[in-house]
Scaffold this motif. Structure first.
Motif, mmCIF file in Angstrom:
data_model
loop_
_atom_site.group_PDB
_atom_site.id
_atom_site.type_symbol
_atom_site.label_atom_id
_atom_site.label_comp_id
_atom_site.label_asym_id
_atom_site.label_seq_id
_atom_site.Cartn_x
_atom_site.Cartn_y
_atom_site.Cartn_z
ATOM 1 N N ILE A 1 5.091 -23.885 -20.055
ATOM 2 C CA ILE A 1 4.520 -24.430 -18.824
ATOM 3 C C ILE A 1 5.604 -25.288 -18.177
ATOM 4 C CG2 ILE A 1 2.734 -25.916 -17.839
ATOM 5 C CD1 ILE A 1 1.012 -25.255 -20.322
ATOM 6 N N ASP B 1 6.884 -27.733 -14.828
ATOM 7 C CA ASP B 1 6.551 -28.553 -13.681
ATOM 8 C C ASP B 1 7.190 -27.908 -12.452
ATOM 9 O OD1 ASP B 1 5.715 -31.213 -12.409
ATOM 10 O OD2 ASP B 1 7.872 -31.112 -11.979
ATOM 11 N N SER C 1 2.225 -26.711 -11.328
ATOM 12 C CA SER C 1 2.862 -26.173 -12.529
ATOM 13 C C SER C 1 2.889 -24.651 -12.488
ATOM 14 C CB SER C 1 2.140 -26.663 -13.783
ATOM 15 O OG SER C 1 0.791 -26.287 -13.753
ATOM 16 N N SER D 1 1.518 -30.069 -15.267
ATOM 17 C CA SER D 1 1.946 -29.546 -16.567
ATOM 18 C C SER D 1 1.559 -30.496 -17.694
ATOM 19 C CB SER D 1 3.453 -29.290 -16.567
ATOM 20 O OG SER D 1 4.162 -30.466 -16.243
#
Length: 90
Positions: free
Chosen positions: A19, A21, A54, A73
Motif C-alpha cells: 500500500i 501513500d 493511497s 495508507s
C-alpha cells in the motif's frame, strides 16, 4: 479476510502486495513508471482521482491490479493489522 478500501470495494488481505501513500507515490518517477506499466499491462487506464490518498497493489490470478483508495495508507494498514492480529490470536 477482506479489507474495505473505500468506495464500496473490499479486497482479500492475502492478495495485497503493498500500500502506497499517493503523495509519496507522485513524487517518485520510479513509482509512476511502475503504475503506468501495470495499468498498460492489464489494459487498464485509471487516473489518480482527486480524493485518492493511497494506492493498493494486489496480485490476483497472476495479474497485478491497482486500486486507488480515498482512505489513507496508515488507516488501511491499521485495519489490515487489526484483522491479521485477530486472526492469528484465534
Amino acid at each position: 479476510m477482506l479489507l474495505h478500501i473505500g468506495n464500496d470495494v473490499m479486497i482479500p488481505i492475502s492478495d495485497i502486495v503493498f500500500i502506497l501513500d499517493i503523495n509519496t507515490c507522485k513524487k517518485s518517477k520510479t513509482n509512476l513508471s511502475f503504475i503506468d506499466r501495470a495499468f498498460s499491462a492489464e489494459n487498464q487506464k485509471k487516473e489518480i482521482q482527486e480524493n485518492s490518498k493511497s494506492l493498493i497493489v494486489i496480485i490476483k490470478d497472476e495479474k497485478t491490479l491497482l486500486y486507488y483508495s480515498p482512505i489513507s495508507s496508515v488507516t488501511l494498514k491499521k485495519r489490515a493489522d487489526h484483522f491479521l492480529n485477530d486472526y492469528t490470536l484465534a
